[in-house]
Write a protein that holds these residues in place. Structure first.
Motif, PDB file in Angstrom:
ATOM      1  N   ARG A  34       0.829  -1.204   0.000  1.00  0.00           N
ATOM      2  CA  ARG A  34       0.000   0.000   0.000  1.00  0.00           C
ATOM      3  C   ARG A  34       0.865   1.255   0.000  1.00  0.00           C
ATOM      4  O   ARG A  34       0.575   2.229  -0.696  1.00  0.00           O
ATOM      5  CB  ARG A  34      -0.895   0.017   1.247  1.00  0.00           C
ATOM      6  CG  ARG A  34      -2.090  -0.901   1.168  1.00  0.00           C
ATOM      7  CD  ARG A  34      -3.105  -0.333   0.232  1.00  0.00           C
ATOM      8  NE  ARG A  34      -4.400  -0.965   0.388  1.00  0.00           N
ATOM      9  CZ  ARG A  34      -5.325  -0.958  -0.564  1.00  0.00           C
ATOM     10  NH1 ARG A  34      -5.073  -0.376  -1.707  1.00  0.00           N
ATOM     11  NH2 ARG A  34      -6.481  -1.524  -0.369  1.00  0.00           N
ATOM     12  N   LEU A  78     -12.276  16.153  -6.764  1.00  0.00           N
ATOM     13  CA  LEU A  78     -13.009  14.975  -6.317  1.00  0.00           C
ATOM     14  C   LEU A  78     -12.125  14.054  -5.490  1.00  0.00           C
ATOM     15  O   LEU A  78     -12.612  13.247  -4.716  1.00  0.00           O
ATOM     16  CB  LEU A  78     -13.575  14.207  -7.519  1.00  0.00           C
ATOM     17  CG  LEU A  78     -14.588  14.954  -8.379  1.00  0.00           C
ATOM     18  CD1 LEU A  78     -15.035  14.081  -9.534  1.00  0.00           C
ATOM     19  CD2 LEU A  78     -15.779  15.377  -7.549  1.00  0.00           C
ATOM     20  N   SER A  79     -10.823  14.163  -5.661  1.00  0.00           N
ATOM     21  CA  SER A  79      -9.957  13.233  -4.941  1.00  0.00           C
ATOM     22  C   SER A  79      -9.495  13.807  -3.601  1.00  0.00           C
ATOM     23  O   SER A  79      -8.792  13.140  -2.862  1.00  0.00           O
ATOM     24  CB  SER A  79      -8.766  12.816  -5.797  1.00  0.00           C
ATOM     25  OG  SER A  79      -7.910  13.899  -6.024  1.00  0.00           O
ATOM     26  N   ASN A  88      -1.408   7.438   9.555  1.00  0.00           N
ATOM     27  CA  ASN A  88      -1.860   6.051   9.594  1.00  0.00           C
ATOM     28  C   ASN A  88      -0.700   5.062   9.587  1.00  0.00           C
ATOM     29  O   ASN A  88      -0.843   3.946  10.067  1.00  0.00           O
ATOM     30  CB  ASN A  88      -2.782   5.798   8.400  1.00  0.00           C
ATOM     31  CG  ASN A  88      -3.447   4.454   8.474  1.00  0.00           C
ATOM     32  OD1 ASN A  88      -4.057   4.121   9.476  1.00  0.00           O
ATOM     33  ND2 ASN A  88      -3.299   3.667   7.420  1.00  0.00           N
ATOM     34  N   PRO A 146     -13.496   9.719  -5.577  1.00  0.00           N
ATOM     35  CA  PRO A 146     -12.061   9.430  -5.595  1.00  0.00           C
ATOM     36  C   PRO A 146     -11.372   9.666  -4.251  1.00  0.00           C
ATOM     37  O   PRO A 146     -10.379   9.015  -3.949  1.00  0.00           O
ATOM     38  CB  PRO A 146     -11.522  10.394  -6.651  1.00  0.00           C
ATOM     39  CG  PRO A 146     -12.672  10.617  -7.568  1.00  0.00           C
ATOM     40  CD  PRO A 146     -13.889  10.572  -6.700  1.00  0.00           C
ATOM     41  N   TYR A 147     -11.886  10.578  -3.405  1.00  0.00           N
ATOM     42  CA  TYR A 147     -11.169  10.763  -2.143  1.00  0.00           C
ATOM     43  C   TYR A 147     -11.315   9.568  -1.226  1.00  0.00           C
ATOM     44  O   TYR A 147     -10.450   9.328  -0.372  1.00  0.00           O
ATOM     45  CB  TYR A 147     -11.535  12.074  -1.430  1.00  0.00           C
ATOM     46  CG  TYR A 147     -12.986  12.308  -1.089  1.00  0.00           C
ATOM     47  CD1 TYR A 147     -13.731  13.215  -1.812  1.00  0.00           C
ATOM     48  CD2 TYR A 147     -13.589  11.653  -0.024  1.00  0.00           C
ATOM     49  CE1 TYR A 147     -15.053  13.467  -1.504  1.00  0.00           C
ATOM     50  CE2 TYR A 147     -14.919  11.899   0.291  1.00  0.00           C
ATOM     51  CZ  TYR A 147     -15.643  12.802  -0.453  1.00  0.00           C
ATOM     52  OH  TYR A 147     -16.953  13.040  -0.143  1.00  0.00           O
ATOM     53  N   ASP A 194     -11.387   6.470  -2.518  1.00  0.00           N
ATOM     54  CA  ASP A 194     -10.368   5.605  -3.125  1.00  0.00           C
ATOM     55  C   ASP A 194      -8.985   5.982  -2.617  1.00  0.00           C
ATOM     56  O   ASP A 194      -8.175   5.114  -2.285  1.00  0.00           O
ATOM     57  CB  ASP A 194     -10.398   5.745  -4.662  1.00  0.00           C
ATOM     58  CG  ASP A 194     -11.578   5.010  -5.269  1.00  0.00           C
ATOM     59  OD1 ASP A 194     -12.151   4.161  -4.562  1.00  0.00           O
ATOM     60  OD2 ASP A 194     -11.913   5.278  -6.429  1.00  0.00           O
ATOM     61  N   ALA A 195      -8.739   7.294  -2.559  1.00  0.00           N
ATOM     62  CA  ALA A 195      -7.425   7.755  -2.121  1.00  0.00           C
ATOM     63  C   ALA A 195      -7.140   7.287  -0.701  1.00  0.00           C
ATOM     64  O   ALA A 195      -6.019   6.888  -0.384  1.00  0.00           O
ATOM     65  CB  ALA A 195      -7.336   9.274  -2.213  1.00  0.00           C
ATOM     66  N   LYS A 219      -8.371   4.611   0.694  1.00  0.00           N
ATOM     67  CA  LYS A 219      -8.114   3.170   0.633  1.00  0.00           C
ATOM     68  C   LYS A 219      -6.682   2.904   0.183  1.00  0.00           C
ATOM     69  O   LYS A 219      -5.991   2.047   0.720  1.00  0.00           O
ATOM     70  CB  LYS A 219      -9.072   2.504  -0.360  1.00  0.00           C
ATOM     71  CG  LYS A 219     -10.468   2.300   0.179  1.00  0.00           C
ATOM     72  CD  LYS A 219     -11.295   1.524  -0.836  1.00  0.00           C
ATOM     73  CE  LYS A 219     -12.761   1.647  -0.544  1.00  0.00           C
ATOM     74  NZ  LYS A 219     -13.597   1.270  -1.686  1.00  0.00           N
ATOM     75  N   ILE A 220      -6.264   3.672  -0.825  1.00  0.00           N
ATOM     76  CA  ILE A 220      -4.918   3.483  -1.348  1.00  0.00           C
ATOM     77  C   ILE A 220      -3.883   3.809  -0.279  1.00  0.00           C
ATOM     78  O   ILE A 220      -2.834   3.187  -0.198  1.00  0.00           O
ATOM     79  CB  ILE A 220      -4.718   4.350  -2.609  1.00  0.00           C
ATOM     80  CG1 ILE A 220      -5.596   3.809  -3.736  1.00  0.00           C
ATOM     81  CG2 ILE A 220      -3.268   4.387  -3.036  1.00  0.00           C
ATOM     82  CD1 ILE A 220      -5.801   4.790  -4.843  1.00  0.00           C
ATOM     83  N   ALA A 221      -4.208   4.806   0.564  1.00  0.00           N
ATOM     84  CA  ALA A 221      -3.284   5.155   1.637  1.00  0.00           C
ATOM     85  C   ALA A 221      -3.260   4.075   2.713  1.00  0.00           C
ATOM     86  O   ALA A 221      -2.471   4.149   3.636  1.00  0.00           O
ATOM     87  CB  ALA A 221      -3.673   6.497   2.247  1.00  0.00           C
ATOM     88  N   GLY A 222      -4.139   3.093   2.594  1.00  0.00           N
ATOM     89  CA  GLY A 222      -4.121   1.971   3.519  1.00  0.00           C
ATOM     90  C   GLY A 222      -4.953   2.170   4.767  1.00  0.00           C
ATOM     91  O   GLY A 222      -4.787   1.460   5.749  1.00  0.00           O
ATOM     92  N   LEU A 223      -5.846   3.147   4.747  1.00  0.00           N
ATOM     93  CA  LEU A 223      -6.690   3.367   5.917  1.00  0.00           C
ATOM     94  C   LEU A 223      -7.672   2.212   6.093  1.00  0.00           C
ATOM     95  O   LEU A 223      -8.255   1.740   5.117  1.00  0.00           O
ATOM     96  CB  LEU A 223      -7.473   4.678   5.770  1.00  0.00           C
ATOM     97  CG  LEU A 223      -6.920   5.876   6.543  1.00  0.00           C
ATOM     98  CD1 LEU A 223      -5.596   6.291   5.949  1.00  0.00           C
ATOM     99  CD2 LEU A 223      -7.899   7.021   6.515  1.00  0.00           C
ATOM    100  N   PRO A 224      -7.871   1.761   7.339  1.00  0.00           N
ATOM    101  CA  PRO A 224      -8.862   0.702   7.557  1.00  0.00           C
ATOM    102  C   PRO A 224     -10.280   1.231   7.315  1.00  0.00           C
ATOM    103  O   PRO A 224     -10.537   2.429   7.470  1.00  0.00           O
ATOM    104  CB  PRO A 224      -8.665   0.326   9.032  1.00  0.00           C
ATOM    105  CG  PRO A 224      -7.947   1.472   9.642  1.00  0.00           C
ATOM    106  CD  PRO A 224      -7.160   2.125   8.566  1.00  0.00           C
TER     107      PRO A 224
END
Lengths: 326, 330, 296
Positions: B92, B104-105, B122, C177-178, C180-181, C183-188
């Motif tokens: 990850r 949006l991101s 995290n 997308p935020y 998704d972002a 999730k990609i950062a590895g947040l539970p």
């Protein structure tokens, strides 16, 4: 192509009232479109290009206020029309938008939407004739299998097909001026080329004049007869497309041209224009481009350059081109 | 030497089409249909295709946002879908992403500091001061100053917001960043700024990029290798120079021809006719034959073989097989 | 901070329009009175219905009893005043309980989807299929009269609306997308839900819920009126109306004043809801701005 202007925009100034202030979207914009001409309005976000388009097609949102100016279409001022005249003018100026899916009501079939438009504008009542007419226009925009499309819902069609459908509907009311606001931006490059090609063909076939609004100077150069470059709500340069590309005058136009990556060059660094657009609630006193211009002087900060015809048929608003007229 | 950072082997992703109350499966959208390639350390690979080509689905599989239907994605020679615990966390951290639309991101309710520090908090233990310092240094790397820390996304311009998204992506010191159309929502004058920034960061932080785009014009500047993809399958792949100087597949050529060029007059380009076919029932044989101006009989029946033009330049097209190349030379 | 500016502007827009301002005053007044009524009431025993005074029954409004007295000689004004506390309690209780059930169901169904999500939403749909008032009546009648039972009955007929709303919002937010972002950062998942999904998905629901309080008061009064709500002698407004109903011909004030209280409160809430919607909608804003003569 005759030089008779079909549309004259004079000193158009438009504000938007928003919660925390007033956005000065368009200031003192004047230009003309001749019959049969394709004029491209080029600018980035915040340039006011879309607002100009909306004003001409009289589709400005509620919070827009036209402060000043005239929009003369075939000798009549669109901004001072009697209500009963409005519908007749509306037929002659049509606008198509960036997102075709948002333009069509998803609850109705293409055919139903199309029939309504034809019934209303061409005063036809015979269902068979209406259908025939619709199919004819769907064929004109080079859609394969118009029968099937006539009976489809908008969500069953792809973006490129929808944009064609909208162009077909738009043409059916026999407009004289078509305003196209980024009609290909949401499409893939191969479909983009198709739609541009179609617009040019239709222009010839139906004798349209087109105001093409885009952020993409390359597209403008390919299809436009004339290009108007806008920045921060004002026109900064105007010329025929060949002239503008060969001999760009305004530093912004030059920068914009340099920003386009050329596929035949391997860059070590791409050219860009540093900085960003100013806060539209507080336009600068002087030149609109002054914050990002490498050649800006004190004069540019204090005094707003006027749009002058520096070369023949080539207007520019920049202090670099003052006095020494060639 | 170049070692494969990420290896994708015969990746397939089919999305089931469900109907009715009980979600009966009536068919599959074959978004990605057998794609293999690798991304080497320090390399920029561009995945070029139109909408529906499956390029974004590939990215989502790499980011573990979708589960592949079949095929393998190997990172450090381990299948990423099987990773658990510390190894998963490590993956990850190593693979991050920047998306098309920065507005949006970025979570509209968080300020820039919160946005960038979230992934850091995290995975690393840092004191508040250290965190602040680290986030400020990231901002500096992407060309923004400390004054942006407490701004919210809606106060930023598109370019600034995309810089914040990039800062977030590099915050975990990744090895690979997946760039999904990183500039296509931005103004032309800002696009170049962002591309330059990405190129600088790559050198400074020794990153690899997988650039996903439909816009060939930005690809040449930044990429080492290009993969052209159409309807879930690779059409052509090769080094950036090879693809740009000697495009072999008809589709690649048409893509080039579709790039608007201010110095070319209209009508001088090949216009691809028709719409891409549905990925539910992709055409048999070569996927591109329905729109290919040079299609011959065999294209409609049999899938084209891989033709090697050089060590890494490969094309999947019948026209370039020895038997047929003579017929179509123009 | 910038985030709150929008809310401040919306509030200032509401205040500047007389009718919206009035509705805001009504709602705030209702809340203040509801909170302080137990201390304020002039005749606490009458208000709580602990005593009755047969000599004073059916007295028309006077200085001593501004809204008159009822069939048992109790001060109607005191009872209405204390009734506002009960109405507030019911409104907060019903909406709070409905949110308590609806939000988790909506978030879980929306975020995780799949079989669990489908199952949860089918259950929600089953509840939605009943006419809500009818469902509340049946439940209230089954559970028996009483304040708590009334709140439970109303909340059960109410939560599916919030579950739906939250579900739809969660579905939108989880595909942003935020998320998704994150999730990609590895947040539970639990962090993604609490930090990103809930804050972004909940605003419309909370606003809706706050504005629904008027309707909750109205429905509670309705149930009490037909005799399946609170138990007498609780001074609930609907019950007060129903008690005064029998003597409407010769002692109109007993039913009229509690009815008026219901009317004003419910209309107040609804007008505030409209004002809020109007100010939050950018397209309507300009009309308000123009009407107010804001410098343009």
């Amino acid at each position: 192509m005759t030089d008779q202007p079909i549309l004259q925009v004079e000193n158009l100034t438009i504000d938007y009232v928003v919660l925390d202030g007033i956005i000065k979207a368009v200031r003192n914009v004047s230009f003309t479109i001749n019959e049969g001409e394709v004029v491209c309005l080029v600018g980035e976000s915040g340039s006011g290009k879309t607002t100009v388009g909306l004003a001409i097609s009289r589709a400005l949102p509620e919070n827009a206020i036209i402060r000043e100016g005239r929009i003369i279409f075939k000798g009549r001022d669109l901004l001072n029309l009697e209500i009963r005249d409005k519908s007749t003018i509306e037929d002659k100026v049509m606008m198509i938008f960036q997102d075709p899916a948002a333009t069509l009501n998803p609850l109705f079939k293409v055919g139903e939407i199309f029939s309504d438009v034809i019934k209303h504008h061409l005063k036809l009542s015979d269902q068979l004739k209406i259908r025939e007419k619709a199919l004819e226009f769907l064929k004109a925009v080079e859609l394969p299998d118009p029968e099937r499309i006539f009976n489809s819902y908008p969500h069953e069609l792809s973006g490129g097909m929808l944009q064609r459908v909208i162009i077909a509907i738009t043409l059916s009311v026999n407009p004289k001026l078509l305003i196209a606001d980024e009609p290909t931006t949401m499409l893939d490059v191969t479909l983009q080329a198709q739609i541009l090609d179609l617009l040019i063909n239709l222009k010839k076939k139906f004798g349209l004049s087109i105001l093409f609004i885009t952020h993409n100077l390359s597209i403008a150069a390919e299809i436009g007869d004339r290009i108007i470059v806008m920045y921060g709500g004002e026109i900064v340069e105007e010329a025929s497309s060949e002239e503008l590309l060969k001999n760009p005058l305004h530093p912004y136009t030059k920068g914009l041209l340099e920003c386009i990556p050329k596929t035949h060059i391997k860059y070590s660094k791409l050219k860009s224009i540093p900085g960003m657009i100013f806060d539209l609630r507080n336009p600068p006193l002087g030149c609109v481009f002054v914050d990002r211009c490498t050649e800006a002087t004190d004069l540019c900060r204090k005094d707003k350059p006027r749009l002058i015809e520096f070369l023949k048929n080539h207007k520019v608003a920049c202090h670099l081109y003052r006095g020494s007229t060639k | 030497m170049n070692t494969a950072l990420l290896r994708i082997e015969d990746l397939k992703k089919y999305f089931p089409i469900r109907v009715g109350l009980f979600g009966k499966v009536v068919g599959y959208i074959k978004a990605v249909d057998g794609v293999s390639f690798n991304v080497d350390a320090g390399e920029v690979v561009s995945l070029v295709g139109e909408s529906g080509s499956g390029k974004t689905t590939i990215a989502r599989c790499l980011l573990l946002l979708e589960k592949p239907t079949s095929g393998k994605i190997l990172y450090d020679s381990e299948d990423i879908t099987q990773l658990r615990g510390e190894k998963l966390r490590n993956y990850r951290r190593s693979v991050q992403a920047v998306f098309q639309n920065p507005f949006l991101s970025l979570d509209p309710r968080m300020n820039v500091f919160q946005i960038i520090s979230e992934p850091v908090k995290n995975s690393m233990k840092l004191s508040r001061e250290e965190l602040l310092e680290y986030v400020s240094s990231l901002l500096e790397l992407v060309g923004l100053d400390k004054s942006f820390l407490d701004k919210y996304p809606h106060e930023l311009s598109g370019g600034q917001a995309q810089r914040v998204a990039i800062a977030r992506a590099i915050s975990l010191k990744p090895k690979l960043i997946i760039l999904d159309e990183p500039t296509s929502a931005l103004d032309v004058s800002v696009q170049a700024q962002i591309l330059n920034l990405l190129a600088d960061l790559k050198k400074e932080l020794s990153l690899s990029y997988l650039l996903i785009t439909h816009d060939l014009s930005i690809v040449k500047y930044i990429s080492d290798r290009i993969i052209i993809i159409y309807l879930g399958k690779i059409m052509e792949t090769g080094s950036s120079e090879e693809i740009f100087e000697n495009p072999l597949h008809p589709y690649t050529r048409i893509l080039f021809s579709s790039i608007p060029d201010p110095y070319r007059k209209f009508g001088e380009r090949v216009i691809l006719r028709g719409e891409p076919p549905s990925p539910v029932n992709p055409p048999p044989g070569c996927r591109f034959h329905t729109r290919c101006p040079y299609a011959i009989d065999i294209c409609r029946k049999q899938e084209p073989p891989e033709i090697k033009s050089s060590l890494i330049h490969k094309v999947y097209c019948w026209l370039h097989t020895e038997k047929h190349s003579s017929e179509t030379k123009t | 901070m910038e985030k709150f500016k929008q809310q401040k502007i919306i509030l200032s827009l509401i205040i500047r329009k007389p009718i919206s301002f009035l509705s805001l005053i009504i709602v705030l007044g209702f809340i203040v009175v509801g909170l302080t009524a137990p201390i304020l009431v002039p005749y606490p025993e009458d208000a709580w219905g602990l005593t009755y005074n047969v000599e004073k029954r059916f007295q028309p409004p006077s200085i001593e009893h501004p809204f008159g007295t009822d069939a048992l000689g109790r001060d109607v004004f005191s009872r209405i005043l204390l009734g506002s506390s009960f109405s507030l309690m019911i409104a907060v209780g019903v909406i709070g309980l409905a949110l308590f059930i609806g939000i988790p169901i909506g978030v879980i169904a929306g975020y995780y989807g799949g079989r669990v999500g489908t199952l949860l939403m089918r259950i929600t749909d089953m509840f939605l299929a009943f006419p809500p008032l009818l469902l509340a009546i049946v439940l209230a009648a089954t559970l028996g009269r009483g304040l708590l039972n009334l709140i439970i009955a109303l909340a059960i007929s109410w939560w599916p609306w919030y579950a739906r709303l939250v579900y739809v919002q969660t579905n939108t937010v989880k595909n942003m997308p935020y998320v998704d972002a994150a999730k990609i950062a590895g947040l539970p998942n639990i962090k993604i839900i609490s930090k990103h999904v809930i804050p972004n998905a909940l605003t419309p629901t909370i606003v809706q819920a706050a504005l629904d309080m008027g309707s909750a008061i109205l429905e509670a009064a309705g149930l009490s009126f037909i005799g399946v709500g609170v138990k007498p002698p609780t001074p609930e407004w609907g019950l007060l109306v129903s008690e005064g109903w029998q003597s409407i011909n010769y002692a109109w004030w007993i039913a009229f004043f509690p009815g008026l209280a219901i009317l004003i409160t419910v209309v107040g809430f609804n007008l505030l809801a409209d004002a809020f919607r109007e100010s939050a909608d950018p397209r309507l804003r300009r009309t308000i701005l123009m009407r107010l003569g804001v410098k343009q």
